[in-house]
Design a protein around this motif. Structure first.
Motif, PDB file in Angstrom:
ATOM      1  N   HIS A 106       0.844  -1.194   0.000  1.00  0.00           N
ATOM      2  CA  HIS A 106       0.000   0.000   0.000  1.00  0.00           C
ATOM      3  C   HIS A 106       0.879   1.243   0.000  1.00  0.00           C
ATOM      4  CE1 HIS A 106       1.107  -0.447   4.215  1.00  0.00           C
ATOM      5  NE2 HIS A 106       0.819   0.841   4.377  1.00  0.00           N
ATOM      6  N   LYS A 107       0.252   2.389  -0.238  1.00  0.00           N
ATOM      7  CA  LYS A 107       0.893   3.690  -0.082  1.00  0.00           C
ATOM      8  C   LYS A 107       0.200   4.417   1.057  1.00  0.00           C
ATOM      9  CE  LYS A 107       1.971   4.176  -5.023  1.00  0.00           C
ATOM     10  NZ  LYS A 107       1.739   4.997  -6.246  1.00  0.00           N
ATOM     11  N   ASP A 108       0.953   5.188   1.816  1.00  0.00           N
ATOM     12  CA  ASP A 108       0.352   5.989   2.880  1.00  0.00           C
ATOM     13  C   ASP A 108      -0.336   7.209   2.266  1.00  0.00           C
ATOM     14  OD1 ASP A 108       1.266   4.276   4.843  1.00  0.00           O
ATOM     15  OD2 ASP A 108       3.127   5.393   5.147  1.00  0.00           O
ATOM     16  N   PRO A 109      -1.485   7.632   2.792  1.00  0.00           N
ATOM     17  CA  PRO A 109      -2.175   8.786   2.221  1.00  0.00           C
ATOM     18  C   PRO A 109      -1.648  10.135   2.715  1.00  0.00           C
ATOM     19  CG  PRO A 109      -3.490   7.849   3.984  1.00  0.00           C
ATOM     20  CD  PRO A 109      -2.291   6.953   3.814  1.00  0.00           C
ATOM     21  N   LEU A 124       7.362   8.861   2.193  1.00  0.00           N
ATOM     22  CA  LEU A 124       6.560   9.961   1.678  1.00  0.00           C
ATOM     23  C   LEU A 124       5.197   9.422   1.261  1.00  0.00           C
ATOM     24  CD1 LEU A 124       7.678  12.928  -0.303  1.00  0.00           C
ATOM     25  CD2 LEU A 124       5.955  11.528  -1.442  1.00  0.00           C
ATOM     26  N   GLY A 125       4.142  10.173   1.582  1.00  0.00           N
ATOM     27  CA  GLY A 125       2.794   9.722   1.306  1.00  0.00           C
ATOM     28  C   GLY A 125       2.170  10.391   0.092  1.00  0.00           C
ATOM     29  N   ALA A 156       5.393   8.551  -3.875  1.00  0.00           N
ATOM     30  CA  ALA A 156       5.010   7.808  -2.673  1.00  0.00           C
ATOM     31  C   ALA A 156       5.230   6.325  -2.941  1.00  0.00           C
ATOM     32  CB  ALA A 156       3.541   8.069  -2.332  1.00  0.00           C
ATOM     33  N   PRO A 157       6.137   5.674  -2.216  1.00  0.00           N
ATOM     34  CA  PRO A 157       6.463   4.278  -2.520  1.00  0.00           C
ATOM     35  C   PRO A 157       5.445   3.294  -1.950  1.00  0.00           C
ATOM     36  CG  PRO A 157       7.752   4.989  -0.648  1.00  0.00           C
ATOM     37  CD  PRO A 157       6.951   6.194  -1.103  1.00  0.00           C
ATOM     38  N   CYS A 158       5.242   2.210  -2.664  1.00  0.00           N
ATOM     39  CA  CYS A 158       4.475   1.088  -2.109  1.00  0.00           C
ATOM     40  C   CYS A 158       5.352   0.393  -1.065  1.00  0.00           C
ATOM     41  CB  CYS A 158       4.099   0.092  -3.202  1.00  0.00           C
ATOM     42  SG  CYS A 158       2.785   0.656  -4.306  1.00  0.00           S
ATOM     43  N   HIS A 159       4.746  -0.044   0.005  1.00  0.00           N
ATOM     44  CA  HIS A 159       5.485  -0.780   1.028  1.00  0.00           C
ATOM     45  C   HIS A 159       4.565  -1.794   1.692  1.00  0.00           C
ATOM     46  CE1 HIS A 159       3.765   2.865   2.812  1.00  0.00           C
ATOM     47  NE2 HIS A 159       3.686   2.209   3.959  1.00  0.00           N
ATOM     48  N   ARG A 160       5.166  -2.747   2.385  1.00  0.00           N
ATOM     49  CA  ARG A 160       4.420  -3.812   3.036  1.00  0.00           C
ATOM     50  C   ARG A 160       5.196  -4.287   4.252  1.00  0.00           C
ATOM     51  NH1 ARG A 160       5.513  -8.541  -1.557  1.00  0.00           N
ATOM     52  NH2 ARG A 160       7.701  -8.959  -0.998  1.00  0.00           N
ATOM     53  N   VAL A 161       4.563  -5.132   5.054  1.00  0.00           N
ATOM     54  CA  VAL A 161       5.229  -5.732   6.205  1.00  0.00           C
ATOM     55  C   VAL A 161       5.184  -7.249   6.034  1.00  0.00           C
ATOM     56  CG1 VAL A 161       5.231  -6.033   8.709  1.00  0.00           C
ATOM     57  CG2 VAL A 161       4.608  -3.824   7.714  1.00  0.00           C
ATOM     58  N   ILE A 189      12.813  -6.331  15.555  1.00  0.00           N
ATOM     59  CA  ILE A 189      12.349  -7.161  14.457  1.00  0.00           C
ATOM     60  C   ILE A 189      12.028  -6.278  13.258  1.00  0.00           C
ATOM     61  CG2 ILE A 189      10.619  -8.826  13.686  1.00  0.00           C
ATOM     62  CD1 ILE A 189      12.475  -9.839  15.888  1.00  0.00           C
ATOM     63  N   GLY A 190      12.621  -6.598  12.120  1.00  0.00           N
ATOM     64  CA  GLY A 190      12.339  -5.865  10.898  1.00  0.00           C
ATOM     65  C   GLY A 190      11.067  -6.377  10.248  1.00  0.00           C
ATOM     66  N   GLY A 191      10.990  -6.223   8.949  1.00  0.00           N
ATOM     67  CA  GLY A 191       9.809  -6.698   8.229  1.00  0.00           C
ATOM     68  C   GLY A 191       9.278  -5.696   7.233  1.00  0.00           C
ATOM     69  N   LEU A 192       9.638  -4.422   7.397  1.00  0.00           N
ATOM     70  CA  LEU A 192       9.191  -3.412   6.451  1.00  0.00           C
ATOM     71  C   LEU A 192       9.947  -3.577   5.134  1.00  0.00           C
ATOM     72  CD1 LEU A 192       7.566  -0.819   5.817  1.00  0.00           C
ATOM     73  CD2 LEU A 192       9.504   0.484   6.711  1.00  0.00           C
ATOM     74  N   GLU A 193       9.200  -3.666   4.039  1.00  0.00           N
ATOM     75  CA  GLU A 193       9.795  -3.797   2.719  1.00  0.00           C
ATOM     76  C   GLU A 193       9.263  -2.682   1.811  1.00  0.00           C
ATOM     77  OE1 GLU A 193      10.561  -8.627   2.514  1.00  0.00           O
ATOM     78  OE2 GLU A 193       8.982  -7.739   1.282  1.00  0.00           O
ATOM     79  N   ILE A 194      10.167  -2.125   0.986  1.00  0.00           N
ATOM     80  CA  ILE A 194       9.836  -1.033   0.081  1.00  0.00           C
ATOM     81  C   ILE A 194       9.971  -1.531  -1.355  1.00  0.00           C
ATOM     82  CG2 ILE A 194      10.278   1.365  -0.534  1.00  0.00           C
ATOM     83  CD1 ILE A 194       9.622   0.999   2.410  1.00  0.00           C
ATOM     84  N   GLU A 195       9.003  -1.183  -2.193  1.00  0.00           N
ATOM     85  CA  GLU A 195       9.059  -1.574  -3.596  1.00  0.00           C
ATOM     86  C   GLU A 195       9.804  -0.514  -4.407  1.00  0.00           C
ATOM     87  OE1 GLU A 195       6.117  -3.305  -7.098  1.00  0.00           O
ATOM     88  OE2 GLU A 195       5.301  -1.946  -5.573  1.00  0.00           O
TER      89      GLU A 195
END
Length: 208
Positions: A80-83, A120-121, A134-139, A94-100
């Motif tokens: 998703h992207k943040d608004p 950036l949203g 605004a980058p897509c990211h996920r956990v 613990i990590g887990g955040l990934e950026i596309e």
């Protein structure tokens, strides 16, 4: 004994409250600095005061966990992207955040002591007329982990939430990419059943 336990609880709560308050103050200062850097890069230093007067701040504590009966990694927060404008994400151990990336590759952000991830949203992307993306990211975590993080963000204020790029960012080489929109109307649409149907909700909602 009960009174003693109550006093300890109040003292502990007060200490936690002070810790959270101090953290929020420092994050606010850091985000103000980042906003200023972005505007300076765009040559919009004269807009800084009016821009900062139009924003508010939010902070949330998040906990992600997987079904402990499962093995292997699993996406627990879909792409998703943040608004909002900007977010500072503080991951725990613990990590887990990934950026596309722009070529579709997913990269992990490894937690490093005294470091943060800044995202950036969509609101800032529209405000800068897509000068910044605004980058897509996920956990994504494995089945044995619980992940904690703190997200501190800048958002448009309720009384000044119209997103419209400064005229300096719109010209023949950079035509207007998003029509003017009210941030909270967009947020309501984005998380509606209709909004969830679209891969690029902002583009559908107000793309020029």
């Amino acid at each position: 004994m009960k009174l003693y336990g109550l006093i300890l609880t109040i003292v502990s709560f007060s200490m936690v409250s002070n810790l959270v308050w101090n953290y929020a103050i420092h994050m606010k200062e850091l985000l103000q600095m980042i906003h200023k850097m972005v505007l300076e890069i765009l040559g919009l230093e004269d807009h800084y005061n009016s821009h900062m007067e139009s924003i508010d701040y939010s902070m949330r504590f998040t906990k992600y966990y997987n079904d402990l009966s499962e093995t292997g990694t699993k996406v627990v927060m879909p792409s998703h992207k943040d608004p909002n404008y900007l977010s500072i994400i503080g991951q725990h151990n613990i990590g887990g955040l990934e950026i596309e990336t722009s070529n579709g590759e997913w990269i992990s952000t490894t937690p490093i002591k005294n470091s943060f991830t800044v995202l950036l949203g969509e609101a800032f992307m529209a405000w800068t007329n897509k000068r910044f993306q605004a980058p897509c990211h996920r956990v994504k975590i494995d089945g044995s982990e619980e992940r904690y993080s703190i997200v501190f963000s800048t958002i448009p204020s309720f009384t000044n939430d119209v997103i419209n790029p400064p005229k300096e960012l719109v010209d023949e080489e950079h035509p207007l990419l998003f029509k003017s929109f009210k941030y909270y109307d967009y947020v309501n649409f984005r998380f509606s059943d209709e909004g969830e149907k679209h891969k690029d909700t902002l583009q559908f909602y107000c793309g020029a």
